[in-house]
Design a protein around this motif. Sequence first.
Motif, PDB file in Angstrom:
ATOM      1  N   TYR A 214      -9.132   2.396   5.209  1.00  0.00           N
ATOM      2  CA  TYR A 214      -8.518   2.277   6.536  1.00  0.00           C
ATOM      3  C   TYR A 214      -7.481   3.388   6.664  1.00  0.00           C
ATOM      4  O   TYR A 214      -6.268   3.165   6.547  1.00  0.00           O
ATOM      5  N   GLN A 215      -7.955   4.594   6.927  1.00  0.00           N
ATOM      6  CA  GLN A 215      -7.140   5.802   6.961  1.00  0.00           C
ATOM      7  C   GLN A 215      -7.187   6.430   8.346  1.00  0.00           C
ATOM      8  O   GLN A 215      -8.152   6.249   9.107  1.00  0.00           O
TER       9      GLN A 215
ATOM     10  N   ASP B 187      -1.427   2.328  10.444  1.00  0.00           N
ATOM     11  CA  ASP B 187      -0.304   1.412  10.624  1.00  0.00           C
ATOM     12  C   ASP B 187      -0.787  -0.035  10.552  1.00  0.00           C
ATOM     13  O   ASP B 187      -1.788  -0.404  11.165  1.00  0.00           O
ATOM     14  N   GLY B 188      -0.049  -0.823   9.815  1.00  0.00           N
ATOM     15  CA  GLY B 188      -0.373  -2.238   9.689  1.00  0.00           C
ATOM     16  C   GLY B 188      -1.263  -2.576   8.516  1.00  0.00           C
ATOM     17  O   GLY B 188      -1.448  -3.757   8.208  1.00  0.00           O
ATOM     18  N   LEU B 189      -1.823  -1.568   7.870  1.00  0.00           N
ATOM     19  CA  LEU B 189      -2.676  -1.813   6.710  1.00  0.00           C
ATOM     20  C   LEU B 189      -2.217  -1.025   5.489  1.00  0.00           C
ATOM     21  O   LEU B 189      -3.005  -0.733   4.588  1.00  0.00           O
ATOM     22  N   GLN B 190      -0.944  -0.691   5.459  1.00  0.00           N
ATOM     23  CA  GLN B 190      -0.403   0.001   4.297  1.00  0.00           C
ATOM     24  C   GLN B 190      -0.228  -0.981   3.132  1.00  0.00           C
ATOM     25  O   GLN B 190       0.002  -2.173   3.335  1.00  0.00           O
ATOM     26  N   PRO B 191      -0.349  -0.485   1.918  1.00  0.00           N
ATOM     27  CA  PRO B 191      -0.100  -1.339   0.749  1.00  0.00           C
ATOM     28  C   PRO B 191       1.332  -1.855   0.733  1.00  0.00           C
ATOM     29  O   PRO B 191       2.267  -1.155   1.145  1.00  0.00           O
ATOM     30  N   GLU B 192       1.494  -3.075   0.244  1.00  0.00           N
ATOM     31  CA  GLU B 192       2.819  -3.613   0.009  1.00  0.00           C
ATOM     32  C   GLU B 192       3.250  -3.294  -1.420  1.00  0.00           C
ATOM     33  O   GLU B 192       2.405  -2.993  -2.274  1.00  0.00           O
TER      34      GLU B 192
END
Length: 220
Positions: free
Chosen positions: A23-24, A105-110
């Motif tokens: 998801y890039q 945005d919204g799918l970045q690693p935590e």
Amino acid sequence: MEILTTLAEKVDPERAAVLMIDYQNDFCSKEGFLDRLGVDLGEIQASIPRAQELLKHARAAGVPVIHAYYDGNPDFFVGPMIERLGRKHEHGYCLPGTWGIEFVDGLQPEPGELVIGKHRYSAFFGTDLDMRLRGMGRSSVVLGGVASNNCVDGTGRDAYYNGYYVVMASDASAAPTAELHQATLTTVEHAYGVVATTDEIAALWGQQAGEPNKPAEAVA
């Protein structure tokens, strides 16, 4: 040998990991590579909120989340890749250090979540993903991402070949067209895995966490 036969067993938080693929920005965002090629991003962008839901429920249930991303550094290309990219006029995407390689945005690693860089469709090829999953004691993977017919499918096949049960989240993954996506889901069911919606998976995680038996929409 333990044989997992039900969806509940395959997504069990003690057995499963969520593997989110590519998801890039270059694949999903306006002004990214696919957008500049003229690809309609509607199907891909529609899957992003569902992928966010899948990750939210996975994190709440204690399911490990792994993020894979494509690194388009041409130093890792081989002849057939160079030929294909030239034939398709597809060059210069997901390059290191660019906005295009970054997660949307919204799918970045935590913090603390595993991130796997890859140079091929499959997140298993040339990486330590298999060893990482085995070290976590995982026996199944829940897949989401883009494109479902390329990198998600390639990762799913390698997961199966390496001995993992595969669950593809049908609405937390996408291809450039609905037809390609549906063909992939049919192939998954036929060849190496099972398909379920985010709500179906999340409902099982809620039950296994001790919540009351609710309809799927109540946990979405």
